[in-house]
Motif scaffolding. Structure first.
Motif, PDB file in Angstrom:
ATOM      1  N   ILE A 187      -4.170  -0.716  15.006  1.00  0.00           N
ATOM      2  CA  ILE A 187      -4.041   0.833  15.610  1.00  0.00           C
ATOM      3  C   ILE A 187      -5.323   1.101  16.331  1.00  0.00           C
ATOM      4  N   GLY A 240       4.153  -3.612   5.575  1.00  0.00           N
ATOM      5  CA  GLY A 240       2.750  -3.280   5.040  1.00  0.00           C
ATOM      6  C   GLY A 240       2.435  -4.345   4.023  1.00  0.00           C
ATOM      7  N   ILE A 266       6.572  -5.893  10.440  1.00  0.00           N
ATOM      8  CA  ILE A 266       6.255  -4.896  11.751  1.00  0.00           C
ATOM      9  C   ILE A 266       4.757  -4.811  11.739  1.00  0.00           C
ATOM     10  N   MET A 273       8.412   1.223   3.894  1.00  0.00           N
ATOM     11  CA  MET A 273       9.489   1.038   2.965  1.00  0.00           C
ATOM     12  C   MET A 273      10.295   2.228   2.587  1.00  0.00           C
ATOM     13  N   GLY A 320       0.650  -1.164  -0.059  1.00  0.00           N
ATOM     14  CA  GLY A 320      -0.126   0.077  -0.065  1.00  0.00           C
ATOM     15  C   GLY A 320       0.828   1.331   0.024  1.00  0.00           C
ATOM     16  N   HIS A 326       2.972   5.529  14.104  1.00  0.00           N
ATOM     17  CA  HIS A 326       3.861   5.525  12.883  1.00  0.00           C
ATOM     18  C   HIS A 326       5.226   6.064  13.108  1.00  0.00           C
ATOM     19  N   GLY A 344       3.297   2.458   1.512  1.00  0.00           N
ATOM     20  CA  GLY A 344       4.772   2.283   1.710  1.00  0.00           C
ATOM     21  C   GLY A 344       5.708   3.301   2.623  1.00  0.00           C
ATOM     22  N   GLU A 396       7.319   3.323  14.474  1.00  0.00           N
ATOM     23  CA  GLU A 396       7.681   2.465  13.570  1.00  0.00           C
ATOM     24  C   GLU A 396       9.056   2.714  12.941  1.00  0.00           C
TER      25      GLU A 396
HETATM   26  C1  GRF Z   1       2.144  -0.156   9.156  1.00  0.00           C
HETATM   27  O1  GRF Z   1       1.402   0.438  10.265  1.00  0.00           O
HETATM   28  C2  GRF Z   1       2.618  -1.369   9.417  1.00  0.00           C
HETATM   29  O2  GRF Z   1       2.922  -1.557  10.804  1.00  0.00           O
HETATM   30  C3  GRF Z   1       1.547  -2.364   8.943  1.00  0.00           C
HETATM   31  O3  GRF Z   1       1.031  -1.871   7.954  1.00  0.00           O
HETATM   32  C4  GRF Z   1       1.141  -0.354   8.048  1.00  0.00           C
HETATM   33  C5  GRF Z   1       1.894  -0.133   6.635  1.00  0.00           C
HETATM   34  O4  GRF Z   1       2.180   1.408   6.519  1.00  0.00           O
HETATM   35  N1  GRF Z   1       2.080  -3.713   9.002  1.00  0.00           N
HETATM   36  P1  GRF Z   1       2.999   1.883   5.408  1.00  0.00           P
HETATM   37  O5  GRF Z   1       2.527   1.183   4.134  1.00  0.00           O
HETATM   38  O6  GRF Z   1       4.597   1.598   5.597  1.00  0.00           O
HETATM   39  O7  GRF Z   1       2.952   3.336   5.345  1.00  0.00           O
END
Ligand code: GRF
Length: 203
Positions: free
Chosen positions: A130, A98, A116, A17, A12, A179, A14, A182
């Motif tokens: 979340i 993600g 994650i 990433m 999605g 986030h 990213g 993360e």
């Molecule tokens: C993050 O919250 C991750 O922990 C979960 O999916 C989400 C992905 O967000 N697994 P993004 O695509 O990295 O913005």
């Protein structure tokens, strides 16, 4: 200098990433306290052709393979194709960021892989972690990085950190704090898994 190859899978937005690419693409570290290595993102892979992360890869100049899961009749067939694709990039580690697919042993038994998850596992597994944390009576939220096996969000935990819930805080604000956590925790976990430390350059 030895290269450490990393492959990132996403579905999605990213943002994790992108953070990992910016932290690890073409960067020098010390491994096992003795040898210098270069980390490289050899490719990203998305199962969703329309993911915003595909655009991020293009902007960052990182190769992005598209493997639509819809082209396969079941999980095992998709995982077999994913395995073949990922192995072409000889990864030392595969990083899920993600990636919204449950992987079967066809993939997980062959590939060293981490994920994650935006909760303090084992609490709040699944896609709405979340919101589930926000709606719960828990006093804390958090983020977990774990090894991937064929149990959804079920592999051994590598690193976890928490944030306090703040009374009256909006969901959007809580989500933003998760986030941010993360973006600091995932790079730390990758360093730990690969036994890397930063290179201190003098002068
Ligand atoms: C993050 O919250 C991750 O922990 C979960 O999916 C989400 C992905 O967000 N697994 P993004 O695509 O990295 O913005």
């Amino acid at each position: 200098m030895r290269k450490i190859n990393l492959v990132i899978l996403f579905s999605g937005n990213g943002s994790n990433m992108q953070n990992i690419i910016q932290s690890f693409h073409n960067k020098e570290f010390v491994q096992d306290s003795k040898k210098n290595v270069i980390t490289n993102i050899t490719s990203c892979v998305s199962n969703n052709p329309d993911a915003y992360g595909v655009f991020r890869c293009r902007e960052l100049g990182i190769k992005c393979e598209i493997l639509p899961h819809k082209d396969f009749k079941n999980r095992e067939e998709f995982d077999k194709a994913l395995l073949g694709l990922v192995q072409r990039y000889s990864p030392d580690l595969v990083i899920l960021a993600g990636f919204m697919r449950i992987l079967t042993p066809v993939f997980t038994s062959q590939i060293k892989c981490i994920n994650i998850h935006p909760s303090l596992l084992p609490q709040h597994k699944g896609a709405n972690a979340i919101k589930d944390t926000y709606d719960s009576d828990d006093e804390q939220g958090g983020v977990s990085v774990h090894w991937v096996n064929d149990v959804l969000d079920g592999g051994e935990i590598i690193l976890q950190d928490s944030i306090p819930k703040i009374s009256g805080e909006s969901f959007e604000s809580f989500e933003k704090r998760i986030h941010s956590l993360e973006y600091s925790l995932y790079p730390q976990a990758i360093l730990q898994v690969l036994n890397l430390t930063s290179v201190i350059k003098n002068g």
